[in-house]
Motif scaffolding. Structure first.
Motif, PDB file in Angstrom:
ATOM      1  N   ASP A 110     -10.298  64.009 -43.476  1.00 34.25           N
ATOM      2  CA  ASP A 110      -9.743  63.454 -44.711  1.00 34.25           C
ATOM      3  C   ASP A 110      -9.989  61.957 -44.828  1.00 34.25           C
ATOM      4  O   ASP A 110     -10.696  61.493 -45.721  1.00 34.25           O
ATOM      5  CB  ASP A 110      -8.245  63.756 -44.791  1.00 34.25           C
ATOM      6  N   VAL A 111      -9.393  61.167 -43.931  1.00 33.51           N
ATOM      7  CA  VAL A 111      -9.538  59.726 -44.056  1.00 33.51           C
ATOM      8  C   VAL A 111     -10.946  59.271 -43.695  1.00 33.51           C
ATOM      9  O   VAL A 111     -11.461  58.290 -44.241  1.00 33.51           O
ATOM     10  CB  VAL A 111      -8.486  58.994 -43.196  1.00 33.51           C
ATOM     11  N   HIS A 114     -13.693  58.378 -46.060  1.00 36.75           N
ATOM     12  CA  HIS A 114     -13.446  57.215 -46.914  1.00 36.75           C
ATOM     13  C   HIS A 114     -13.501  55.926 -46.088  1.00 36.75           C
ATOM     14  O   HIS A 114     -12.630  55.064 -46.200  1.00 36.75           O
ATOM     15  CB  HIS A 114     -12.086  57.348 -47.599  1.00 36.75           C
ATOM     16  N   LEU A 124     -11.873  50.631 -43.945  1.00 37.11           N
ATOM     17  CA  LEU A 124     -11.247  51.659 -44.767  1.00 37.11           C
ATOM     18  C   LEU A 124     -11.472  51.301 -46.231  1.00 37.11           C
ATOM     19  O   LEU A 124     -11.155  50.198 -46.673  1.00 37.11           O
ATOM     20  CB  LEU A 124      -9.745  51.721 -44.469  1.00 37.11           C
ATOM     21  N   GLY A 128      -9.464  55.530 -49.339  1.00 36.37           N
ATOM     22  CA  GLY A 128      -8.938  56.135 -48.118  1.00 36.37           C
ATOM     23  C   GLY A 128      -7.474  55.871 -47.877  1.00 36.37           C
ATOM     24  O   GLY A 128      -6.849  56.556 -47.059  1.00 36.37           O
ATOM     25  N   TYR A 131      -4.971  58.721 -47.990  1.00 42.09           N
ATOM     26  CA  TYR A 131      -4.982  59.639 -46.852  1.00 42.09           C
ATOM     27  C   TYR A 131      -4.340  59.014 -45.622  1.00 42.09           C
ATOM     28  O   TYR A 131      -3.948  59.710 -44.690  1.00 42.09           O
ATOM     29  CB  TYR A 131      -6.417  60.062 -46.525  1.00 42.09           C
ATOM     30  N   PHE A 132      -4.239  57.711 -45.626  1.00 45.52           N
ATOM     31  CA  PHE A 132      -3.681  56.960 -44.505  1.00 45.52           C
ATOM     32  C   PHE A 132      -2.192  56.697 -44.694  1.00 45.52           C
ATOM     33  O   PHE A 132      -1.404  56.822 -43.756  1.00 45.52           O
ATOM     34  CB  PHE A 132      -4.447  55.630 -44.400  1.00 45.52           C
ATOM     35  N   HIS A 179      -2.949  62.766 -42.403  1.00 45.92           N
ATOM     36  CA  HIS A 179      -4.343  63.072 -42.731  1.00 45.92           C
ATOM     37  C   HIS A 179      -5.304  62.110 -42.038  1.00 45.92           C
ATOM     38  O   HIS A 179      -6.449  61.972 -42.450  1.00 45.92           O
ATOM     39  CB  HIS A 179      -4.547  63.018 -44.242  1.00 45.92           C
ATOM     40  N   THR A 180      -4.818  61.462 -40.974  1.00 44.09           N
ATOM     41  CA  THR A 180      -5.646  60.556 -40.182  1.00 44.09           C
ATOM     42  C   THR A 180      -5.763  61.072 -38.752  1.00 44.09           C
ATOM     43  O   THR A 180      -6.862  61.275 -38.242  1.00 44.09           O
ATOM     44  CB  THR A 180      -5.074  59.130 -40.207  1.00 44.09           C
TER      45      THR A 180
END
Length: 228
Positions: A110-111, A114, A124, A128, A131-132, A179-180
């Protein structure tokens, strides 16, 4: 008996200010507190920066690591001044692992879809941040982006000695909506180390989105260390 000191270790795309919602409260409650401002230039220098903070506060110390900061406290925590470890949505590699090899067992794209590698660093992208730190207000997400600490590309493939969670008591906060770092990696790491485990409905940054929750876990760790 004096309260244990607290030393924080941040992860990627962050600096010590990511603990700003925790530090004033802990100081007011009587703890000496330091946040390592390591540069994400190498694993060795980052571990050294965390260890240097141990000398700026009274012992015993509880090390608190977020994300890659979990790798740092795993290695720095073998220092005899350290009495306990608190992991927040963190990595915690074993002797035969790196941050990357541990994360590869529970991949999340996920992250990492990005990011941008340029000027010798991994940045980043604005896209992103959701997601972070997607459960933060928009203004706080923009602050996270603007203050990001950027690692060298091979940081996660570097190794260091010492696995503190094998000999020190540990507490682990799993970020259920992460999601990281994959939540299942966090659960697996917590189980492997025999940590006292708590689960927060949060993004990768529960210390910013659920500071009260994280403070309560640190308090539990501090109380346990103080009584031991």
């Amino acid at each position: 008996m004096a309260k244990p000191s607290i030393v924080f270790a941040h992860g990627l795309w962050a600096d010590g200010s990511c603990f700003s919602k925790l530090i004033p409260t802990l100081q007011a409650e009587g703890h000496e507190v330091m946040a390592s401002q390591h540069g994400l230039d190498s694993l060795a220098t980052d571990v050294a920066a965390v260890k240097a903070c141990l000398g700026r506060v009274s012992s015993p110390v509880i090390l608190v690591g977020h994300s890659y900061g979990g790798t740092l406290i795993t290695h720095a925590g073998t220092d005899p001044r350290v009495a306990g470890l608190v992991y927040i949505a963190a990595l915690a590699p074993d002797d035969d692992e790196t941050s990357q090899s541990q994360q590869a067992k529970f991949p999340t794209t996920d992250v990492f879809a990005h990011i941008e590698v340029t000027d010798g660093r991994i940045w980043l992208k604005p896209s992103g941040v959701t997601y972070f730190a997607g459960d933060l207000p928009e203004a706080e997400q923009k602050l996270v982006y603007a203050t990001q600490g950027v690692p060298v590309p091979d940081l996660f493939n570097q190794k260091a000695e010492g696995t503190a969670w094998k000999t020190k008591p540990s507490w682990f906060i799993v970020a259920a909506n992460d999601h990281t770092v994959h939540p299942d990696l966090e659960r697996s790491a917590a189980k492997r180390m025999g940590a006292t485990t708590f689960e927060a409905e949060s993004s990768h940054v529960p210390m910013l989105s659920k500071p009260g929750f994280v403070l309560d876990v640190i308090r539990k760790a501090a109380s346990a260390v103080q009584k031991s």
